[in-house]
Design a protein around this motif. Structure first.
Motif: not given
Length: 922
Positions: A591-595, A600-606, A834-839
């Protein structure tokens, strides 16, 4: 020269002499008389110092104070000398061989004496020293030392002085400022004449070059920038020693006695003389405050004294800015003025001496052409074609720096002086001028190092006039222990670092950004985002959001399209996001990576964001960037890019299976049986297989197998990762509540700083916890004795043979003194999204030894299980993030429970030293 008023209120030499006469009249034994004489001198010194301090406290005039201190010491030394000659060692009629002259040298010779400064004395004798000389010198020195004065001294003849001055630059400089104090004046005059004729004559060029080389070495040792946030008032760039260097050069070449005589000689303008005097008076005042406040010869303007000196000098808080920040901004602007004077004086001296320029600060390239882009070449440096060039064409001020950069030329200080005089001509018309903006963007994105041009523009005041928003952050300090430089200096260094990344100079330290920077679609977007990323610091509000608004306003002026402008604004708004996610979130959590990818949305912005982030962090200070941070950013970039490019389509189950298959293959090669492999695979829960790479899985398997075979209750292994500047510590032991806290405490006792941690409980009830640690300098914790001690302390703590509370109590107060200046309000942020499994628990507070132990112990008391920890320290402030679950392995969601957790953690974040200080105040 500052006139000293009411001199007798400082010291009345006649009254002191009369009191000494009364002591002599008592006809006491010599040792008793000496104690009475010393008492008299001590009283005179104390009375004088009290009077001078009272005057300083009232007027706050450092220029007056250094003169008054010098006057007090002059009178005391003269009185001591006369008493020694008349009463202690009377010699009737002395021969010429027994002449003695007391000479003040060095800073004391300049008649400048700060409250805690040393006194430099030369006892000048004829050719041969006599026993009488030795008696007098010894008496004077011991009397001064017994008064508590710090005295540097030498006893030499004129021959010795001349010979040693030729050989030693330090002695030559000290004698350059010699001042007759007392005794035989003819002897002093003889030395003066010999010094001028035998030492100074014909050696001007050598002396100047030596002093400038000495200055450059000193600057290099002090960090080579005047914008460090704890500057040295005396030795730092733009400090008093730089002004002294100018004075020494002027005195050596032109035999002046004060800087005002340079105006009469036509070497500097009256305005320059006023700036010199004003800068010197300000720096003297700051130095006097430092000496009085610390009670020692302290020249470093550290955080723990800045606030009090700001208060004493009348810098009060105002809306949007603190008094201490206003004071430090003034200090840095004075330091900048000193730099301007240095360049101007050096150039004029070259011209006056009619020789090839050797006083230049930068690299020069010889041109055979007489003009370049409308400017003339003057001594291989770019100068104005006419004195009114900028009056007629203000845009030429921008073109001057562009031409210098593109042709690898230095700018003549005369041209810089004309720039300084015409700064007001850079108005809205120039700012909106198409050519001016085109030239500026060309400089900004030049394949040559843009930092060079931007730094010169900033020093000259052009950058702040051309971009008024940037002018607001010039000399703007960031009042904390994390940032090393002012905002403008940090920005300029970031520009230089970005250029180094693009040129491939940082391939080892930042390999991914060095590669992807060549894939960005718009260099203008990248370089402008770096220039503007901190442009709104020092204003009320979030500087990232405010900076984005500035970018939206400025970028169209610089010729960027709407899409490019929006990208620059986005980068400025999000310039802290990538480091926040990399350093404070679990990047193994999908979820961290997905968020992050969603934002960021695009490779150029990344790509743009990575390059901006690396440049920003590296420019914070010399010890802020390390391999660990680089590794985290690299991992976040690569995982995000993989998703953006369509990778990582496989589900979690297939990734777990892939990790197990890879480990199985490696263990089969190592000779494990299928049964042993299956048994080991069964120990790991799903998050274990997705949280580590194959190499780490193999190391863990061997460690667990060895522990099971030997039935060891505790196993500790370390692995130094020099590439990431971190040491990985793996602990395998029986799991129990509070285990993380105990290990964290053991590491605090061993001076190992935890920067990251993963907490794993295997199916067999054993804990397999991994900690990444560094030393106090941000490097790998790799000393074999320290690693051995760490393992021993962990074992003692877990076996109950070491009491952590007792051990850590001794370390609680070991923060640097200046750290106590900064108050960091404790804050607890609880995030269940921020996480699906943890607080997530994000904890902010002031750093202290054992803080992590206190926090994790509080979590244990609250019944929380820690899955991972991400530890970040920003100077005096810590930002620690923990991924936790409750005792049932679920997120913490009940409001009452959340309130309990928040209360426990806020209590743990409270600094006991602050509490004790508050109690003491009450």
């Amino acid at each position: 020269m500052t006139k000293i008023t009411a001199q007798r209120a400082i010291i009345d030499r006649r009254a002191v002499t009369e009191r000494l006469g009364e002591v002599v009249a008592l006809e006491l034994p010599k040792h008793k008389r000496r104690s009475k004489v010393l008492e008299t001198f001590k009283e005179a010194l104390a009375t004088g110092r009290t009077e001078i301090r009272a005057r300083f406290d009232q007027a706050g005039d450092g220029a007056q104070t250094v003169r008054e201190n010098c006057f007090l010491i002059d009178q005391l030394i003269r009185t001591v000398h006369d008493f020694a000659v008349e009463h202690e060692f009377p010699n009737g009629i002395r021969t010429s061989a027994e002449a003695l002259s007391l000479v003040a040298v060095g800073g004391y010779g300049r008649a400048e004496l700060s409250p805690q400064s040393d006194i430099d004395l030369l006892f000048l004798t004829p050719y041969k020293r006599t026993p009488w000389h030795e008696q007098i010198v010894e008496y004077i020195l011991y009397m001064l030392w017994d008064m508590g004065l710090k005295v540097g001294h030498s006893t030499r003849s004129s021959d010795e002085c001349a010979r040693q001055a030729k050989e030693d630059l330090t002695i030559r400089t000290a004698l350059l400022e010699m001042r007759w104090l007392w005794g035989d004046q003819d002897l002093f005059t003889e030395l003066q004449n010999r010094f001028r004729n035998e030492v100074v004559s014909g050696s001007g060029e050598e002396f100047v070059e030596s002093k400038l080389a000495e200055r450059d070495t000193r600057h290099s040792q002090m960090g080579d920038t005047r914008y460090v946030l704890e500057p040295n008032v005396k030795e730092g760039k733009g400090g008093l020693r730089d002004l002294h260097t100018l004075y020494w050069i002027a005195k050596y070449l032109y035999r002046i006695e004060n800087i005002g005589q340079l105006v009469d000689l036509g070497l500097i303008s009256r305005d320059a003389e006023k700036r010199f005097t004003k800068a010197q008076a300000f720096l003297w005042t700051v130095r006097c405050h430092l000496h009085y406040l610390t009670g020692r010869p302290e020249d470093r303007l550290t955080f723990d004294v800045q606030q009090e000196i700001a208060r004493r000098m009348g810098y009060g808080d105002r809306a949007g800015s603190r008094g201490v920040e206003r004071f430090m901004k003034h200090f840095f602007l004075v330091a900048k003025d000193v730099g301007d004077l240095t360049r101007l004086f050096c150039a004029l001296t070259e011209e006056q001496q009619k020789r090839k320029p050797k006083l230049r600060l930068g690299r020069l390239l010889s041109f055979k052409r007489g003009t370049v882009a409308g400017f003339k070449l003057d001594g291989d440096r770019l100068n104005c074609a006419t004195d009114d060039q900028f009056e007629k064409d203000p845009v030429a001020m921008i073109r001057l720096f562009h031409t210098a950069l593109e042709n690898d030329l230095d700018i003549h200080p005369k041209a810089l002086d004309l720039v300084h005089r015409n700064l007001k001509r850079i108005d809205s018309g120039v700012r909106e001028d198409l050519q001016a903006n085109k030239l500026f963007v060309s400089m900004l994105t030049s394949r040559k190092n843009p930092e060079v041009a931007l730094r010169h523009m900033n020093e000259a005041g052009v950058l702040g006039r051309f971009i008024p928003d940037f002018g607001r952050v010039v000399a703007q300090m960031q009042y904390d222990m994390y940032h090393v430089y002012t905002v403008d200096e940090h920005t300029l260094q970031a520009m230089g670092i970005l250029h180094a990344i693009e040129n491939g100079q940082l391939k080892e330290e930042a390999p991914v950004s060095s590669k992807v920077i060549h894939k960005v679609a718009s260099r203008e977007v990248l370089y402008l985002s770096v220039l503007l990323h901190d442009i709104a610091k020092g204003r009320n509000g979030d500087h990232s959001a405010l900076g984005a608004e500035v970018a939206l306003k400025l970028c169209p002026r610089f010729g960027l399209s709407d899409a490019e402008t929006e990208t620059v604004a986005w980068l400025v708004r999000e310039h802290l996001t990538m480091s926040r996610v990399a350093f404070k979130r679990d990047i193994d959590d999908p979820k961290t990576i997905a968020d992050f990818v969603t934002l960021v949305q695009s490779p150029e912005r990344l790509r743009l964001l990575l390059c901006l982030t690396v440049a920003d962090i590296r420019a914070v200070g010399p010890n802020v960037w390390n391999g660990w941070k680089g590794g985290l950013l690299r991992e976040l970039y690569l995982r995000s890019e993989e998703i953006m490019m369509g990778g990582l389509a496989e589900g979690r189950e297939s990734r777990i299976q892939g990790a197990q298959d890879a480990l199985r293959g490696e263990l089969l090669k190592a000779g494990w049986t299928a049964e042993d492999i299956d048994a080991h695979l069964a120990r790991g829960y799903p998050n274990y297989w997705t949280g580590f790479d194959t190499a780490t899985h193999v190391r863990h398997a061997r460690m667990v197998r060895e522990a099971e075979h030997t039935k060891a209750p505790l196993s500790v292994e370390s692995r130094v990762d020099s590439k990431r500047a971190v040491t990985e510590i793996t602990v395998y032991t029986s799991d129990h509540p509070g285990l993380f806290s105990q290990i964290a405490g053991a590491m605090a006792v061993s001076s190992a700083n935890i920067v990251d941690a993963k907490i794993i409980t295997l199916a067999n009830g054993m804990a397999l916890d991994t900690f990444w640690v560094q030393d106090s300098e941000g490097g790998a914790f790799d000393s074999p004795p320290k690693l051995a001690r760490l393992s021993s302390v962990i074992e003692q703590v877990l076996s109950g043979r070491m009491w952590l509370d007792k051990e850590l109590a001794a370390r609680r107060g070991k923060l640097p003194a200046r750290a106590h200046v900064f108050k960091v309000p404790p804050r607890v942020i609880i995030d269940n999204k921020a996480s699906s499994t943890h607080t997530l628990l994000e904890l902010n507070g002031r750093d202290r030894p054992g803080l992590l132990y206190d926090l994790t112990a509080a979590m244990t008391r609250a019944g929380l299980q820690i899955a991972s920890a991400h530890i970040s320290t920003y100077g005096e402030r810590v930002v620690d993030v923990f991924y936790v679950k409750d005792i049932f392995g679920l997120k913490v969601s009940h409001e009452r429970k959340l309130d309990q957790v928040r209360g426990e953690l806020l209590k743990a974040l409270e600094d006991p030293t602050v509490k004790s200080e508050e109690n003491a105040a009450q």
